[in-house]
Every structure is written in C-alpha cells, then in structure tokens.
Design a protein around this motif. Structure first.
Motif, short mmCIF file in Angstrom:
data_model
loop_
_atom_site.label_atom_id
_atom_site.label_comp_id
_atom_site.label_asym_id
_atom_site.label_seq_id
_atom_site.Cartn_x
_atom_site.Cartn_y
_atom_site.Cartn_z
N ALA A 194 0.97 -1.10 -0.13
CA ALA A 194 0.16 0.05 -0.16
C ALA A 194 0.93 1.33 0.02
CB ALA A 194 -0.93 -0.08 1.22
N LEU A 195 1.87 1.10 0.79
CA LEU A 195 2.61 2.40 0.72
C LEU A 195 3.71 2.67 -0.77
CD1 LEU A 195 4.36 2.15 4.51
CD2 LEU A 195 2.77 3.79 3.57
N LYS A 196 3.91 1.44 -1.22
CA LYS A 196 4.52 1.71 -2.34
C LYS A 196 3.76 2.20 -3.44
CE LYS A 196 8.02 -1.90 -2.05
NZ LYS A 196 9.18 -0.94 -2.14
N GLN A 197 2.34 2.30 -3.53
CA GLN A 197 1.52 3.11 -4.25
C GLN A 197 1.51 4.45 -3.98
OE1 GLN A 197 -2.39 1.21 -3.65
NE2 GLN A 197 -1.76 -0.70 -4.47
N ALA A 198 1.85 5.06 -2.80
CA ALA A 198 2.26 6.42 -2.60
C ALA A 198 3.52 6.87 -3.19
CB ALA A 198 2.05 6.79 -1.03
N LEU A 248 10.88 7.44 15.12
CA LEU A 248 12.20 7.74 14.97
C LEU A 248 12.53 9.08 14.39
CD1 LEU A 248 13.68 4.27 13.92
CD2 LEU A 248 12.97 5.12 16.26
N TRP A 249 12.51 9.92 15.17
CA TRP A 249 12.64 11.46 14.98
C TRP A 249 13.86 11.95 14.23
CZ3 TRP A 249 8.09 13.60 14.92
CH2 TRP A 249 7.10 12.85 15.56
N GLY A 250 15.10 11.46 14.95
CA GLY A 250 16.33 11.62 14.20
C GLY A 250 16.72 13.14 14.26
N PRO A 251 17.28 13.57 13.12
CA PRO A 251 17.38 14.94 12.92
C PRO A 251 16.42 15.79 12.02
CG PRO A 251 18.88 13.87 11.39
CD PRO A 251 18.16 12.91 12.15
N ARG A 252 15.63 15.13 11.79
CA ARG A 252 14.53 15.43 10.76
C ARG A 252 13.36 16.77 11.60
NH1 ARG A 252 14.92 9.99 9.39
NH2 ARG A 252 13.28 9.63 10.86
N ARG A 253 12.84 17.47 10.75
CA ARG A 253 11.78 18.04 11.56
C ARG A 253 10.59 17.59 11.68
NH1 ARG A 253 10.78 22.46 7.35
NH2 ARG A 253 10.49 20.52 6.20
N THR A 254 9.56 17.90 12.70
CA THR A 254 8.66 16.91 12.91
C THR A 254 7.73 16.82 11.84
OG1 THR A 254 8.60 17.89 15.34
CG2 THR A 254 6.50 17.09 14.49
N GLU A 255 7.54 18.08 10.95
CA GLU A 255 6.68 17.91 9.96
C GLU A 255 6.99 16.84 8.96
OE1 GLU A 255 8.12 21.19 10.80
OE2 GLU A 255 6.43 21.51 12.25
N GLU A 256 8.52 17.20 8.51
CA GLU A 256 8.79 16.20 7.79
C GLU A 256 8.73 14.69 8.06
OE1 GLU A 256 13.09 14.63 5.59
OE2 GLU A 256 13.14 16.34 6.85
N THR A 257 9.10 14.37 9.05
CA THR A 257 8.90 13.00 9.71
C THR A 257 7.20 12.50 9.65
OG1 THR A 257 10.73 13.16 11.26
CG2 THR A 257 9.12 11.65 11.73
N LEU A 258 6.50 13.31 10.13
CA LEU A 258 4.97 12.85 10.41
C LEU A 258 4.31 12.94 8.66
CD1 LEU A 258 3.88 14.82 13.40
CD2 LEU A 258 4.00 12.46 13.13
N GLY A 259 4.96 13.67 7.81
CA GLY A 259 4.65 13.76 6.49
C GLY A 259 4.73 12.24 6.04
N LYS A 260 5.78 11.68 6.29
CA LYS A 260 6.27 10.29 5.57
C LYS A 260 5.34 9.28 6.20
CE LYS A 260 9.77 11.55 3.33
NZ LYS A 260 9.50 13.04 2.89
N LEU A 261 4.54 9.55 7.29
CA LEU A 261 3.66 8.60 7.90
C LEU A 261 1.98 8.81 7.29
CD1 LEU A 261 4.72 8.43 11.52
CD2 LEU A 261 5.47 6.85 9.69
N ASP A 262 1.87 9.66 6.55
CA ASP A 262 0.56 10.15 6.19
C ASP A 262 -0.06 9.06 5.27
OD1 ASP A 262 0.22 12.42 7.49
OD2 ASP A 262 0.80 13.86 5.84
#
Length: 132
Positions: free
Chosen positions: A19-23, A97-111
C-alpha cells in the motif's frame, strides 16, 4: 502511535508495504522478526512498526493499559473509544524515530500509512500524549 483495529480483515507488513509503495516506490519495510520491522523511505528509517494480535501477551497488556487510561478521562468519545479497545483484533504499533528531521517532515512520511489504514481498516489512531 498506534492504530487499534476492529476490522476483521487481517493486515500484514507485506500488505502495508504494498500500500505504501502505491504512494511512493521508495517506501519499504525491512523485517526483523515476525510482524515487526523498520519502515523506510529510501535509505532513511522513519519508524519501527509492529503488528500485535489479540491473544498475544503484548496485545493484551497494551489494550489493558489503554483501557485504564481512557477510563480515567472525562471525554464525550470515552464510550466509543472503550468499545473500540474492547473489540480490537490487532494493533499496529508505530515507534517514530525522529532523528535530525523536522517534525512535519517525519509525520508527513507517515501520512500514507494512516491514510491507507483509515480507508481500508476500521479502527482508531492513538498518539501518546495526544489521545484518539
């Protein structure tokens, strides 16, 4: 974060990955054991994802803990949340796993994950410190 699933349809990491690969074709899940693995976007690991099923010890203790927390709250949706927790078939647990990324970037990958789950499986999203 968790997705508490009441839907009777099973979900496996292979299905989530498809399903994720469709995105985006660069999503992948590198499995470590059973229904547990690292969700990646390209070479970057964004979350540890795990599916826990009804009858498993971890599932039972997690649901009991969530029920206790909800019972202590005063909310208009309390009864609906308790009903969902008590009829859950499995939980998709996500450790971000937050790492050095911004919150919005990380959460956006989970959308895409949350969008697919909410479109294809009955249940509720739960985020620690945020609620349902």
């Amino acid at each position: 974060m968790r997705y508490v699933v009441t839907d009777p349809n099973e979900t496996a990491l292979d299905l989530i990955e498809t399903a994720l690969k469709q995105a985006s074709s660069v999503y992948s899940i590198q499995r470590s054991e059973g229904e547990r693995g690292q969700l990646r976007f390209g070479n970057d690991v964004y979350v540890i994802i795990e599916i826990n099923h009804s009858g498993e010890r971890l599932f039972t203790s997690e649901v009991e803990e969530l029920i206790e927390e909800v019972e202590e709250t005063e909310s208009e949706s309390k009864d609906a949340v308790l009903s969902t927790l008590k009829s859950a078939n499995y939980i998709i647990a996500v450790q971000v796993l937050w790492g050095p990324r911004r919150t919005e970037e990380t959460l956006g990958k989970l959308d895409p994950l949350w969008n697919w789950l909410s479109a294809s499986r009955r249940g509720l999203v739960q985020a620690d410190g945020e609620g349902y």
